[in-house]
Design a protein around this motif. Sequence first.
Motif: not given
Length: 375
Positions: A160-163, A283-287, A167-185
């Motif tokens: 819930h909190f993630i979705a 579930n975390r990945f899905q969000a 607010s991090s769909p873009y990384v280094q100029g690219q659309d990552t296809a993630f809504d939250s790419a931040r958590l991958n880092s």
Amino acid sequence: MSLEPFQQSAALSLGVELELQLVNTHDYDLAPYADDMLRLMKKQALPGSVVPEMTSSMIEISTGVCHSVAEVLGQLSLIRDALVRCADKLNIAVVGGGTHPFQQWHERRIYDKPRFRELSELYGYLSKQFTIFGQHVHVGCPDADTALLTLHRMSRYIPHFIALSASSPYVQGQDTAFDSARLNSVFAFPLSGRAPFVLSWSEFGQYFEKMTRTGVVKSMKDFYWDIRPKPEYGTIEIRVFDTPLTVERAAALAGYVQALASWFMQDQPFLPAEDDYLVYTYNRFQACRFGLDAIYVDPATGKHMALREHILHTLHQIERHAEGLGAASMLQTLRDDVRRDHNDARWLRERQGQERLLAEVVRQAARRLRGQPDA
């Protein structure tokens, strides 16, 4: 090394931290102005604190101890307004969002502070890639065992909190296809993920002592868990939120945490179990990947459902608690956004679809943080 005692705090009290981006107003890339901002902010009489973060284009603001979401919003607004005034003097801007859409990690500078230098030496390039921006919410717990029980109950709601904050769909100029790419880092760090499943402070102390004996851990700060106990404050700290684009959304998310914690502590709706974590990473990945469009697997039943439906159902379950805490109107804004399938990641993508220029998206995001209408 033994674990420090769990301090007393007012149950359901709140503290909010926001990591914010400093950008120039030429091309809206990150700018290393943390020292200048800190120098100017020291002259302001404000609640909470303003401190540096890992790299010199970041700054972290924190509220003091609050007892309502209205108080959270009031303090965040005061600090935000002071930040904006200081940024204007420096001809820079302050922006929310979980990642800067086009900054290059290798251009970042580690902030000159002993802990950050140590982390840089240990983690190498990951330290500069940690130029990501999150919201942390602390919620007060009456005692240590309640804190651990609340932590593991809260873990079911991490998607819930993630979705809601994504607010991090873009990384280094690219659309990552993630809504939250931040958590991958965040997941790249060895002590990230979930806390061990223990429900008493004595058991947690035994775990902590084992970890410190290995030499891997020196303090609770070394754990980058999604939720961790903060014994020095008497709280648990939820760390998965992307920094929202507005302080209003940051306060609403804190209100959601507070209402959930009230439900857990007063109604004892379920007992957490180790098996809850069988579906945790999925579930975390899905969000992260799909935001409000994610699939949520109920840890208790194994039932698959739309995450947005689980959020709406939960908001209904905690409605009485939200009303009692004075958070109902803020939670209504979250409910409305879920119903129209909208979060900050969607806003950023919509703006980029219109503008076709990420620098302009950042400029408009800076206006949003200031509380100005969309340009």
